[in-house]
Scaffold this motif. Structure first.
Motif, mmCIF file in Angstrom:
data_model
loop_
_atom_site.group_PDB
_atom_site.id
_atom_site.type_symbol
_atom_site.label_atom_id
_atom_site.label_comp_id
_atom_site.label_asym_id
_atom_site.label_seq_id
_atom_site.Cartn_x
_atom_site.Cartn_y
_atom_site.Cartn_z
ATOM 1 N N MET A 168 -12.225 14.692 3.946
ATOM 2 C CA MET A 168 -11.558 13.919 3.370
ATOM 3 C C MET A 168 -11.748 12.896 2.001
ATOM 4 O O MET A 168 -12.445 12.056 1.957
ATOM 5 N N PRO A 169 -10.819 13.836 1.283
ATOM 6 C CA PRO A 169 -10.926 13.669 0.144
ATOM 7 C C PRO A 169 -10.956 12.089 -0.829
ATOM 8 O O PRO A 169 -9.848 11.685 -0.105
ATOM 9 N N THR A 170 -11.809 11.854 -1.111
ATOM 10 C CA THR A 170 -10.995 10.170 -2.011
ATOM 11 C C THR A 170 -10.155 10.238 -2.669
ATOM 12 O O THR A 170 -10.095 11.314 -3.817
ATOM 13 N N GLN A 171 -9.784 9.058 -2.733
ATOM 14 C CA GLN A 171 -8.420 8.818 -3.496
ATOM 15 C C GLN A 171 -8.962 8.100 -4.896
ATOM 16 O O GLN A 171 -9.829 7.065 -4.738
ATOM 17 N N TYR A 172 -9.020 8.155 -5.580
ATOM 18 C CA TYR A 172 -9.254 6.817 -6.794
ATOM 19 C C TYR A 172 -7.997 5.973 -7.550
ATOM 20 O O TYR A 172 -7.019 6.355 -7.504
ATOM 21 N N PRO A 173 -8.474 4.627 -8.416
ATOM 22 C CA PRO A 173 -9.797 3.941 -7.599
ATOM 23 C C PRO A 173 -9.840 3.975 -6.466
ATOM 24 O O PRO A 173 -9.280 3.992 -5.438
ATOM 25 N N CYS A 174 -11.474 4.222 -6.372
ATOM 26 C CA CYS A 174 -11.724 4.085 -4.858
ATOM 27 C C CYS A 174 -12.832 2.052 -4.668
ATOM 28 O O CYS A 174 -14.052 2.234 -5.350
ATOM 29 N N VAL A 175 -12.127 1.591 -3.547
ATOM 30 C CA VAL A 175 -13.139 0.318 -3.794
ATOM 31 C C VAL A 175 -13.201 0.516 -2.119
ATOM 32 O O VAL A 175 -12.792 0.811 -1.118
ATOM 33 N N PRO A 176 -15.365 0.812 -1.874
ATOM 34 C CA PRO A 176 -15.386 1.087 -1.001
ATOM 35 C C PRO A 176 -15.859 -0.140 0.149
ATOM 36 O O PRO A 176 -14.972 -1.272 -0.510
ATOM 37 N N PRO B 237 0.542 2.726 5.147
ATOM 38 C CA PRO B 237 1.632 2.543 4.683
ATOM 39 C C PRO B 237 2.052 1.477 3.814
ATOM 40 O O PRO B 237 3.839 1.025 3.898
ATOM 41 N N HIS B 238 2.107 -0.266 4.330
ATOM 42 C CA HIS B 238 2.039 -1.240 3.081
ATOM 43 C C HIS B 238 2.746 -0.720 1.755
ATOM 44 O O HIS B 238 3.042 -1.646 1.246
ATOM 45 N N THR B 239 1.660 -0.634 1.206
ATOM 46 C CA THR B 239 1.617 -0.607 0.228
ATOM 47 C C THR B 239 1.665 0.880 -1.102
ATOM 48 O O THR B 239 2.820 1.073 -1.827
ATOM 49 N N GLY B 240 1.934 1.851 0.217
ATOM 50 C CA GLY B 240 2.743 3.009 -0.271
ATOM 51 C C GLY B 240 1.047 3.965 -1.306
ATOM 52 O O GLY B 240 0.979 5.311 -1.377
ATOM 53 N N GLY B 241 0.047 2.761 -1.680
ATOM 54 C CA GLY B 241 -1.134 3.932 -1.814
ATOM 55 C C GLY B 241 -1.766 4.476 -0.818
ATOM 56 O O GLY B 241 -1.660 4.553 0.085
ATOM 57 N N HIS B 242 -3.346 3.483 -0.974
ATOM 58 C CA HIS B 242 -4.540 4.166 -0.646
ATOM 59 C C HIS B 242 -5.083 3.080 0.069
ATOM 60 O O HIS B 242 -5.007 1.674 -0.813
ATOM 61 N N THR B 243 -6.164 2.799 1.131
ATOM 62 C CA THR B 243 -6.622 1.083 1.409
ATOM 63 C C THR B 243 -8.030 1.135 0.388
ATOM 64 O O THR B 243 -8.577 2.121 0.376
ATOM 65 N N LEU B 244 -8.435 -0.429 0.240
ATOM 66 C CA LEU B 244 -9.467 -0.470 -0.587
ATOM 67 C C LEU B 244 -10.094 -1.662 0.032
ATOM 68 O O LEU B 244 -9.365 -2.251 0.856
ATOM 69 N N GLY B 245 -11.218 -1.326 -0.026
ATOM 70 C CA GLY B 245 -12.534 -2.169 0.866
ATOM 71 C C GLY B 245 -12.885 -2.939 0.505
ATOM 72 O O GLY B 245 -12.448 -3.980 -0.593
ATOM 73 N N GLY B 246 -14.533 -3.880 1.052
ATOM 74 C CA GLY B 246 -14.562 -5.019 0.969
ATOM 75 C C GLY B 246 -15.003 -5.862 -0.114
ATOM 76 O O GLY B 246 -15.535 -6.273 -0.231
ATOM 77 N N TYR B 247 -15.267 -4.544 -0.819
ATOM 78 C CA TYR B 247 -16.365 -5.143 -1.974
ATOM 79 C C TYR B 247 -15.404 -5.746 -3.348
ATOM 80 O O TYR B 247 -14.783 -5.128 -3.794
ATOM 81 N N SER B 248 -14.813 -6.832 -2.538
ATOM 82 C CA SER B 248 -13.629 -7.331 -3.826
ATOM 83 C C SER B 248 -13.357 -8.674 -2.824
ATOM 84 O O SER B 248 -14.070 -9.374 -1.862
ATOM 85 N N GLU B 249 -13.067 -9.774 -3.472
ATOM 86 C CA GLU B 249 -12.721 -11.385 -2.599
ATOM 87 C C GLU B 249 -11.998 -11.295 -1.171
ATOM 88 O O GLU B 249 -12.431 -12.483 -1.312
ATOM 89 N N ALA B 250 -10.922 -10.597 -1.631
ATOM 90 C CA ALA B 250 -10.543 -11.226 0.205
ATOM 91 C C ALA B 250 -9.883 -9.687 0.890
ATOM 92 O O ALA B 250 -9.820 -8.537 0.212
ATOM 93 N N ILE B 251 -9.519 -9.955 2.001
ATOM 94 C CA ILE B 251 -8.516 -8.608 2.837
ATOM 95 C C ILE B 251 -7.805 -8.885 3.006
ATOM 96 O O ILE B 251 -7.895 -10.244 3.993
ATOM 97 N N VAL B 252 -6.624 -8.701 3.907
ATOM 98 C CA VAL B 252 -5.052 -9.013 4.218
ATOM 99 C C VAL B 252 -5.013 -8.067 5.833
ATOM 100 O O VAL B 252 -5.462 -7.265 5.286
#
Ligand code: NAP
Ligand code: ZN
Length: 353
Positions: free
Chosen positions: A56-64, A124-139
């Motif tokens: 599962m190669p990591t896509q960067y930037p990676c927000v775990p 699929p929503h952004t065309g990029g890769h998903t970004l996780g919970g080390y962040s202010e908010a998630i949808v």
């Protein structure tokens, strides 16, 4: 789209640092969650450092971050499970195909098209890769948002979303309970939850550790015996006696030493996912018709069941709360097996990042 603060890695050799990411515009099925706490899983470290590059190669930037608890700040028009102001949690998945047999059985982690993981999956929503919970908010689609029991310490709930369900699910699947002798290998984030659950399900629990200083904690958490796995005599004393062994080790180690401890027809289940493949001796399995298995997290339905079970039995994770600014130090301590027993980020600290 809207910009929020986050913490992530820009390359496999970069430490995590403050960054800005975009969250998608909410759909009518989405809940938007302001994140209060996020647990730190060893999988975050494996992926931030691209240790799973072959699988599962990591896509960067990676927000775990996939042990998320927070408060709902808005809901789409079709959302029925949540309203603004509710507590909500998100674990390791945010979507799946919804149509295959696994998804229909609410075992979305085994989706034939592969579930969309909370970070490092095609989005699929952004065309990029998903970004996780080390962040202010998630949808997130409300199907993948879980209800949080109101009676539990919120920071201690966060690790249940991965460490909790990843150990609850195999212990339930193999029907661990009274009359069984169960081994747990590794007293880390997953291992300490496994000890708590196996004890709560009524089994006799033996903890295997490489860290002699964890003995007292293991007994307090529910083990009736602690075995220092580097001591061959202590290991040999348990040969052929276990019904089930759950291996939650994050690094290279000898699984054959544990398979030898199983009874005839006993099962060893791997949940730990070290960087390199493990060597299995055929003869360790052949004599005794033993089974070596694996298990991934747990589905939405079982995750809710686990959270409700924890609410009923007052179970949370034993945690060390850190500000996000200490995340790189926390990763270094994880590599040294030095956490008691899960780091949880107080996301309020992100404001100062
Ligand atoms: P953790 O908190 O770092 O715990 C890992 C434990 O493994 C350590 O505390 C240590 O326990 C033991 N250990 C570490 N290095 C070892 C070595 N060289 N030899 C023997 N034992 C060693 O990690 P975690 O967050 O619980 O995650 C554990 C593993 O599960 C990781 O690989 C993670 O990616 C994986 N995981 C899998 C799933 C899944 O769905 N299957 C879900 C989440 C995580 P002692 O000090 O007691 O020896
Ligand atoms: Zn995890």
């Amino acid at each position: 789209m809207n910009s929020i603060k986050a913490f992530g890695a820009s390359a496999e050799t970069s430490p995590l640092a403050a960054t800005t990411i975009e969250r998608r515009a909410d759909t009518d099925r989405d809940v938007r969650i302001d994140i209060l706490f996020c647990g730190v899983c060893h999988s975050d470290l494996h992926q931030a450092r691209n240790e799973w590059r072959d699988f599962m190669p990591t896509q960067y930037p990676c927000v775990p971050g996939h042990e998320i608890v927070g408060r709902v700040s808005s809901v789409g028009s079709a959302v029925t499970k949540f309203k603004k102001g509710d507590l909500a949690a998100v674990g390791c998945m945010v979507d799946s195909c919804g149509e295959c047999a696994a998804c229909k059985a609410n075992e979305e982690m085994y989706c034939v098209k592969q579930a969309t993981f909370t970070y490092n999956s095609p989005d699929p929503h952004t065309g990029g890769h998903t970004l996780g919970g080390y962040s202010e908010a998630i949808v997130v689609d409300e199907k993948f948002a879980l209800k949080v029991p109101k009676n539990l310490d919120l920071a201690g709930v966060a690790p249940l979303l991965c460490a909790g369900i990843t150990t609850y699910s195999p212990l339930r699947n193999w029907k661990v309970g009274p009359g069984q002798k169960v081994g747990i290998v590794g007293l880390g984030g997953l291992g300490h939850m496994a000890v708590k659950f196996a004890k709560a399900f009524g089994a006799e629990v033996v903890l295997f550790t490489t860290s002699p200083n964890k003995t007292e904690d293991a007994l307090r958490l529910g083990a009736s015996q602690v075995v220092l796995s580097k001591d061959p005599e202590q290991m040999a004393a348990h040969t052929g006696t276990f019904d089930f062994i759950l291996d939650a080790v994050s690094a290279d180690h000898d699984v054959n030493a544990y398979i030898n401890l199983l009874k005839k027809d006993g099962t060893m289940c791997l949940v730990g996912a070290p960087e390199k493949p493990l060597a299995v001796a055929s003869f360790a399995l052949i004599f005794g018709r033993k089974r070596l298995s694996g298990s991934a997290i747990g589905g939405t339905e079982e995750t809710q069941e686990m959270l409700d079970f924890c609410g009923k039995h007052g179970i949370t994770s034993d945690i060390e709360i850190i500000p996000i600014q200490k995340i790189n130090e926390a990763y270094d301590r994880l590599v040294k097996s030095d956490v008691k027993y899960r780091f949880v980020i107080d996301m309020a600290s992100l404001a100062a990042a």
